[in-house]
Design a protein around this motif. Structure first.
Motif, PDB file in Angstrom:
ATOM      1  N   ARG A   1       0.813  -1.193   0.000  1.00  0.00           N
ATOM      2  CA  ARG A   1       0.000   0.000   0.000  1.00  0.00           C
ATOM      3  C   ARG A   1       0.855   1.254   0.000  1.00  0.00           C
TER       4      ARG A   1
ATOM      5  N   ARG B   1      -8.528   7.576   5.082  1.00  0.00           N
ATOM      6  CA  ARG B   1      -9.824   6.917   4.831  1.00  0.00           C
ATOM      7  C   ARG B   1     -10.808   7.894   4.248  1.00  0.00           C
TER       8      ARG B   1
ATOM      9  N   ARG C   1     -13.333   4.079  -0.189  1.00  0.00           N
ATOM     10  CA  ARG C   1     -13.326   2.833  -0.942  1.00  0.00           C
ATOM     11  C   ARG C   1     -14.601   2.596  -1.717  1.00  0.00           C
TER      12      ARG C   1
ATOM     13  N   PRO D   1      -8.496  -5.391   4.513  1.00  0.00           N
ATOM     14  CA  PRO D   1      -8.448  -4.168   3.729  1.00  0.00           C
ATOM     15  C   PRO D   1      -8.623  -2.929   4.578  1.00  0.00           C
ATOM     16  N   ARG D   2      -9.287  -3.101   5.704  1.00  0.00           N
ATOM     17  CA  ARG D   2      -9.471  -1.953   6.564  1.00  0.00           C
ATOM     18  C   ARG D   2      -8.216  -1.740   7.375  1.00  0.00           C
ATOM     19  N   GLU D   3      -7.653  -0.576   7.301  1.00  0.00           N
ATOM     20  CA  GLU D   3      -6.383  -0.398   7.999  1.00  0.00           C
ATOM     21  C   GLU D   3      -6.621   0.309   9.317  1.00  0.00           C
TER      22      GLU D   3
END
Lengths: 556, 107, 839
Positions: free
Chosen positions: A311, C561, C566, A378-380
């Motif tokens: 990433r 984020r 996403r 996928p969630r960091e």
């Protein structure tokens, strides 16, 4: 021989097509045969790229007039048929793409091309699309090759299993379809107003437009620019990029490093041809600089937030795009050679880095719950830094340093060395060519700021570039330390020579470019000169039309 | 559109057939719109697809023959295909309707 | 040539050192020793040239178009430093040979040590500003690797990261300053920069350049407020601390300040900024050093304090102060390195560095004790040692500078106070470790170390004594050469003598000595020698660093984020919005006008056709989320309208293609629908909330605006007279040269056949991908069987019971048979249709 020479420009397109098609006839079990065909095709492309470089440079003036080779498909005269144009920039990009492709291919042959997947064919088609995009002199043909490129990349992205991969792949496909749609709208607008699709003729037509028509043409160009920017990965059009590039398999992500540069190339090429006075900025106007700056900032924030190496490298790719777009958006012509140098270094570095992530993933602890959880997640969610999480007790603060060091086996040492080189190249820290690229960029920008009347943007850009280098260094050190210097159970990776060699080769090429920076910059400067003086380009490409008009004795 | 000269023996039957075929299709569509039940709605469009299309195709054959000065009959193939496939689709549709009816009855 | 060799040799040695096997302690030490001694010899051999005032140069062009050359330049000042660096290197190598344990992986250590030495020599000998920055960052890098040598220790990792962050940031600031300086002067060459002093001082960019260069130098030399990394860098092995963090790397900052002194100094800004940084560091370092518990901590803060002293001297804007500064740089290096080595010896022999535990070591380690005592006395400023000489010069300069700038009493007072603390911590250091009753509970039994460890320290101490007793004979000429190379003919007269008479500086030294001892006695009396630093111990840089790190990661994560959402909808919305925005921009300048061509009279039938088409398209978009089948049907309707349009405009082949594509697409979609999961019931609840409705309205507005925009653009484009010559060309050439009667087909196949080739390739690639995906496709087991709808028919006998029966039974048999017969016929017809091609 002269026949072969004559057909040289089309070979980078035809050879991969034939190779890819040929491989489809072989059954999947014959890995060796496929690998051989693929390697031969790559080597041929590399050789042709080198030959094109040689022919386009000043070294061989008698073959192509003024260093620009024109190849007319179907032998139709220039503005009416499709032309392939080889100038220095095209030759450079073709060679760059071929070298990256070669390294990726060698890496894949080690263990990544399992039977049952049409990997080699898809890679060949990807190369075909790339080379075609670089060599074409026609807008719609550019679109077609973008499509070829994208179609092959869809297949490559979808390799592997896992819900994340499929989801990111789907996002990638949808976004690129929309971008192609924008491309089509832009091309049709351009054709509607200017009446031609040939890039050389377009320049002449553009200059002769009335202001009202020019506004319409600019709209078409701007929409076209948006399509290019989606491909190049500029924020806010690149929300898909970190996700897609970090879940793609390592060699595929490395080959994708070239794809973003196709977008930048398109901006540069179409922009310089659209106007004489504003260089590449003419495609989107002043917006290009701000988009580039926003991309830079967004990428830096992304780099600081990333917990996985893949990433982080995707974000560094975004940062490099941002720097290039912002520099091009300043509209200073003398910035083009540094931007090109930076482009070359960035492509090779990103490729090496992605290939490296494929190898370092294997050093992760097999049974560390944290590691496995974070690998596919996928969630960091940033947890505490790794080393604290692993519960190593702090030693006595006033105590001794009677400690014994931990020996590093050779594989890890090699990985560590490559990692350090890549970090230095990516962040632009001395003494590697990443620094040379940034330095030339900043020094030229500062020097020309006053003359171009862009002092404030230049200072903002300088501060941003330096800050991004620092942020990159901080983020990469953190990840590097957690990869190489944690104390938990680690498996020493077994490195295949075919995997290690491409990475080392890419880094070596970068280092050579850095050491030979003088001659390389000389070549890039003449490239930029010919880019910003499109008259030669136009004259050479359209030369045949004049001949044909004479032959037929009628004015079209 | 360019002006075409059609002889009278071709234009009059062709026009009549076209009007007749169009009328049939319109009536069929009206039926599709107005009839209360799926099964009764199945029938009217078939008028349009079979007889209506047939009339149009015959008209097309007449006009083409007149224009080309030789008999042109390959539109018959279209008729053949349409006649073969229309009932099949109708049967599949009815089968789906039966299933839907059964589902509704069960609820 | 020699110069290049001096810089190149350590790097070559570093590469060789890296390749040696892991436990070859002797081989590594010999290699490093040879390299360092060779460098020393080379440097020494250049002294005759340099002493005459000549500047030795070596130039290799690298990137001349941008002013970047590989330019090595040695004048007296550079010579002095190069000698210092290589001499220290040799001594440290000798020391490290005996210090490092046999199990340590020495290749890494010596490799990076040599690389560091090469980089340091590069800084010192650099003749090009950018090259200097290159070597500067290289020292940061090698220092990082050396501090984190024992990388399994968290404090080492943290110290390394702290050091790296601060020094790399400083290096980048320095880079910017160098870029600006180069821009002002017109070249990056040090010669030209040094000659352009006045021009730089009067340039409007002077202050930013000054600040940036100072940021670089002060971060490197650990000055306030950037001093916090140095104590944490003490997690490095002691040879590293002795070399980098006392003698070499931290000196790079003050080296640069002295180097650029002729260019940047002399202004008020310089005075105030540099002096305040120096003075605050001086006091802070001295104060903190008095309360440290770790021996290395004392030395770290002491280094900070002494560097503050040097900085303060450099800030005073007088040539004599510069002389004093350079002199102190030399002196400090010698005694501090020696003290670090002594600390390392104590650590090595006893197993601890804790001042609380150590006691009375002079009985067991008399030689070490003597060496340490002499070195500490030099640090405190005891007469007959070199520290005393430079301290005297410092006191004298503080008086002079103070009187000139209005800080008449402040500066000397600060100097004396710092001297007091300095004496205090030196005495404490020695007293705690070597005096008192012999310690009982040490991890190891202390004994005299091997000769190899004590020799370097002893040599340095001997140098301290020598310089202290006979300054003008030993160090005098060297100092003069170096100062002459910086200041040129403006070198003031000074005298390096031990005794200057009963001057004010002498009294100040006396006060410092007595005051320091008194302070220590007071502390001992009050039993306050081992308390944490009063007032300042709460400011824990370690915790702050960790907290800031985590905060950065968390904050960046949250921001990322937000920035990199996403969700696909967000991305598509942004693309459309941006395209809309960018497309509107040209119309802010020029107006939208339609062209001049007359409009064709509207055809009501065609309009009707497209009203139907538009309704289908909009309907498809509206229904797509929940009624997929309906949306699909309307999509088919829109496609059909497109076909009719093609047929309307006399492009029958295009219409044919379009209809074929439409049919295939719809069928494929339907097949896909079969595998999609069913629409879930609770989705409908969401639809009517205000937020959802607002969002849909927003999307609708954007969609409608974009649609209108494109319509307007097309209208404007179509009403303009046709510019293209392509159509005429294609018409003319189509029949004779391309051999086809239908121009559209000829364009597709011949004129722009390359495009068609590309598109066919695309279709082929997609087919390949689909094939590959389907081969891996493993649908959910419950969806493989007969669909629910057909299960009833199975019971009724209308369908085969198993999927692989050739024919269904019951009423479906007839259609199946019919179609089976018809399909080959259909294939033949298709083939006939395709064959004629462009004709």
């Amino acid at each position: 021989m002269s026949g072969l020479l004559h057909h040289l420009p089309v070979m980078p397109i035809v050879v991969p097509l034939l190779a890819g098609a040929l491989m489809l006839f072989l059954s999947e079990a014959r890995r060796a045969a496929r690998a051989t065909i693929a390697l031969t095709s790559m080597v041929v492309q590399l050789a042709v790229g080198g030959a094109l470089l040689y022919l386009a440079s000043d070294a061989a003036p008698h073959v192509w007039s003024e260093g620009i080779g024109v190849y007319r498909i179907g032998n139709w005269p220039s503005p009416f048929g499709i032309v392939l144009v080889v100038d220095r920039l095209s030759a450079l990009m073709v060679t760059l793409g071929a070298s990256l492709g070669f390294c990726v291919l060698v890496y894949t042959i080690a263990r990544w091309d399992r039977p049952g997947q049409p990997f080699h064919s898809l890679l060949q088609f990807l190369m075909m699309g790339l080379n075609g995009a670089f060599l074409t002199g026609d807008l719609f043909n550019l679109f077609v090759f973008f499509e070829v490129l994208l179609a092959a990349s869809y297949g490559l992205v979808l390799r592997g299993t896992g819900a994340t991969r499929v989801k990111e792949g789907l996002h990638y496909i949808v976004v690129n379809l929309v971008a192609s749609f924008m491309f089509l709208i832009g091309v049709s607008m351009v054709y509607g107003i200017a009446g031609t699709l040939n890039m050389a003729e377009l320049t002449g037509r553009v200059a002769a437009l009335s202001p009202a028509d020019r506004a319409l043409f600019d709209v078409g160009g701007a929409i076209l620019g948006i399509a290019f920017l989606v491909k190049a990965g500029s924020w806010p059009l690149n929300l898909w990029l970190p996700g897609t590039y970090s879940v793609a398999l390592a060699p595929i992500a490395a080959s994708f490093a070239m794809l973003t540069k196709v977008g930048v190339y398109a901006v540069l090429r179409v922009g310089t041809l659209m106007s004489h006075d504003q260089a590449a900025a003419s495609l989107l106007g002043p917006a290009l600089f701000y988009i580039g700056l926003a991309t830079l900032v967004a990428g830096t924030i992304g780099m600081l937030s990333a917990l996985h190496l893949a990433r982080l490298v995707s974000h560094s790719l975004i940062v490099s795009t941002g720097i290039m777009l912002a520099a091009l958006g300043l509209g200073i012509e003398s910035l083009t050679p540094p931007v090109l140098f930076y482009l070359i270094v960035s492509v090779l570095t990103s490729g090496a880095f992605f290939l490296l992530t494929g190898m370092t993933e294997r050093t992760r602890a097999r049974d560390s719950a944290i590691a496995t959880a974070m690998h596919d997640e996928p969630r960091e969610t940033p947890a505490l830094p790794y080393y604290v999480a692993f519960g190593v007790r702090e030693p006595d603060p006033y105590g001794t340093d009677e400690e014994v060091g931990v020996a590093i086996p050779a594989a890890m040492a090699f990985l560590g060395l490559m990692f350090v080189c890549c970090v230095l190249l990516v962040t632009g820290l001395p003494p590697l060519p990443g620094f040379v690229a940034k330095f030339t960029l900043l020094s030229t920008a500062i020097g020309e700021a006053a003359a171009a009347g862009m002092t404030k943007p230049v200072w903002v850009l300088t501060a941003a570039v330096l800050a991004t280098g620092l942020a990159g260094a901080i983020a990469l050190t953190r990840i590097g330390m957690s990869l190489f210097w944690t104390v938990t159970e680690r498996t020493t990776p077994r490195l295949h020579v075919l995997e290690a060699a491409p990475v080392a080769l890419l880094v070596l090429v970068c280092l050579t470019l850095g050491a030979a920076a003088g001659p390389v910059m000389g070549y890039l400067e003449s490239t930029a000169r010919s880019l910003h003086d499109p008259q030669t380009y136009i004259r050479t490409v359209l030369a045949a039309e004049a001949q044909l008009a004479e032959a037929h004795g009628a004015s079209p | 559109m360019t002006e075409i000269e059609l002889p009278l023996w071709a234009s009059v039957p062709a026009t009549l057939l076209l009007i007749f075929g169009g009328l049939l299709t319109v009536i069929g569509s009206l039926g599709l719109l107005r009839l209360p039940d799926f099964y009764s709605r199945m029938h009217p469009p078939t008028m349009g697809t079979t007889l209506g299309a047939g009339c149009v195709l015959i008209a097309s054959m007449i006009v083409s023959s007149a224009l080309m000065h030789r008999p042109v009959v390959h539109e018959l193939l279209i008729t053949l295909f349409v006649v073969m496939t229309a009932p099949v689709t109708a049967m599949l549709l009815i089968r789906a309707a039966i299933h839907r009816g059964r589902l509704r009855n069960r609820k | 040539m020699l110069l290049t060799l001096i810089v190149l040799l350590p790097f070559l040695g570093s590469v060789c050192a890296a390749l040696l096997p892991a436990n070859a302690r002797n081989a590594e030490s010999w290699l490093s020793g040879v390299v360092t001694v060779a460098c020393m010899a080379l440097v020494a051999s250049l002294y005759p040239q340099v002493a005459d005032g000549e500047v030795v140069r070596a130039i290799i062009p690298w990137l001349p178009q941008y002013g970047l050359t590989f330019y090595l330049r040695m004048d007296g000042y550079a010579w002095l430093f190069a000698m210092l660096v290589s001499l220290m290197g040799a001594l440290v190598v000798l020391y490290a040979r005996y210090y490092m344990s046999p199990e340590d992986p020495v290749p890494r250590f010596f490799s990076f040590l040599l690389a560091f030495m090469g980089a340091m020599l590069g800084i010192v000998l650099s003749g090009n500003l950018i090259q200097l920055v290159v070597f500067w960052e290289l020292t940061s890098l090698t220092s990082f690797m050396l501090i984190a040598y024992w990388y399994h220790r968290p404090d080492a990792r943290r110290g390394a990261r702290m050091a790296m962050t601060v020094t790399v940031a400083g290096g980048l600031c320095l880079l910017l300053g160098a870029l600006m300086l180069g821009e002002i002067v017109g070249s990056y060459d040090l010669d030209e920069v040094l000659a352009a002093g006045n021009g730089i001082r009067e340039h409007p960019w002077y202050t930013p350049v000054l600040v940036l260069v100072l940021l670089g130098a002060l971060t490197k030399s650990a000055q306030f407020p950037f001093h916090f990394w140095l104590p944490h860098a003490m997690a490095a092995p002691t040879p590293v601390s002795a070399y980098l963090h006392s003698a070499a790397m931290v000196k790079a900052g003050v080296f640069l300040l002295a180097r650029l002194w002729p260019v940047l100094a002399g202004t008020d800004e310089w005075f105030w900024i540099v002096c305040s940084a120096g003075a605050s560091t001086l006091l802070l370092g001295a104060f903190c050093a008095t309360f440290q518990r770790d021996m290395k901590g004392v030395l770290a803060y002491s280094t900070i304090s002494h560097l503050g002293l040097i900085t303060l001297l450099l800030g005073m804007n007088t040539p004599l102060a510069l002389v004093a500064a350079v002199f102190h740089m030399m002196n400090h290096a010698t005694f501090k390195a020696s003290l670090f080595m002594a600390t390392g010896i104590v650590d090595h022999e006893t197993g601890t560095r804790d001042l609380k535990k150590l006691c009375g070591l002079r009985y067991r380690m008399p030689v070490t004790a003597t060496v340490a005592i002499v070195a500490a006395s030099a640090m405190a400023g005891v007469p007959l040692l070199n520290g005393f000489l430079s301290k005297e010069m410092f006191f004298e300069e503080s008086i002079i500078a103070g009187s000139e700038s209005g800080l008449r009493f402040t500066l000397p007072a600060v100097a004396t106070l710092a001297g007091v603390f300095s004496v205090a911590y030196s005495v404490r250091f020695i007293h705690q470790v070597f005096f008192g009753p012999p310690a009982e509970d040490l991890p190891r039994r202390p004994q005299e170390p091997t000769r190899g460890m004590i020799v370097p320290s002893a040599l340095l101490v001997a140098a301290c004594l020598l310089v202290g007793i006979l300054p003008s004979r030993t160090v005098g000429p060297l100092l003069e050469t170096s100062m002459r190379s910086i200041l040129g003919p403006d070198l003031p007269a000074y005298r390096l003598a031990v005794w200057h008479g009963f001057t004010v500086p002498f009294y100040m030294s006396l006060v410092a000595l007595t005051g320091g001892v008194a302070l220590y006695v007071l502390l001992c009396f009050r039993k306050k020698t081992m308390v944490p630093t009063p007032l300042l111990s709460r400011l824990d840089a370690k915790r702050a660093f960790d907290v800031i790190n985590v905060a950065i990661v968390r904050g960046a994560g949250r921001l990322a984020r937000f920035l990199f959402s996403r969700r696909l909808q967000t991305q598509l919305l942004l693309i459309v919005l941006l395209a809309l925005g960018v497309a509107v921009l040209p119309f802010l300048v020029t107006e939208w006008t339609r062209g001049d061509m007359p409009l064709t009279p509207p055809d009501p039938l065609f309009a009707l056709l497209w009203i139907v088409g538009a309704a289908c398209a909009i309907g498809a978009a509206l229904q797509a989320k929940f009624h997929r089948l309906a949306a699909l049907i309307m999509l088919g309707g829109a496609g059909l309208v497109t076909c009719l349009t093609f047929a309307w405009f006399s492009a029958p082949d295009l219409a044919l293609t379009q209809i074929a594509v439409e049919v295939v697409t719809i069928v494929l979609f339907l097949l896909g629908l079969r595998w999609l999961p069913r629409r879930l019931a609770f989705d409908t609840v969401d639809r009517q909330t205000l937020r959802a409705r607002a969002r849909r309205t927003r999307d609708a507005i954007i969609a409608v605006t974009s649609g209108i925009g494109i319509a307007a653009l097309s209208f404007a484009a179509l009403t303009r007279p046709r510019q293209s010559r392509l159509a005429a060309f294609f018409f003319d050439r189509s029949v004779e040269e391309a051999g086809g009667r239908n121009v559209v087909n000829v364009i597709l196949v011949d004129f722009r056949g390359f495009d068609t080739l590309g598109e066919i390739t695309v279709v082929g690639i997609v087919a390949l991908i689909v094939y590959a995906l389907l081969r891996r496709f493993r649908p959910a087991p419950e969806s493989i069987g007969v669909p629910r709808a057909q299960r009833d028919d199975v019971l009724q006998g209308a369908l085969p019971e198993r999927l692989d029966d050739p024919l269904p039974r019951g009423y479906m048999k007839i259609p199946a048979v019919l179609l089976a017969l018809a399909l080959p016929l259909v294939r033949v017809c298709l083939f006939c249709l395709l064959l004629p091609g462009p004709r």
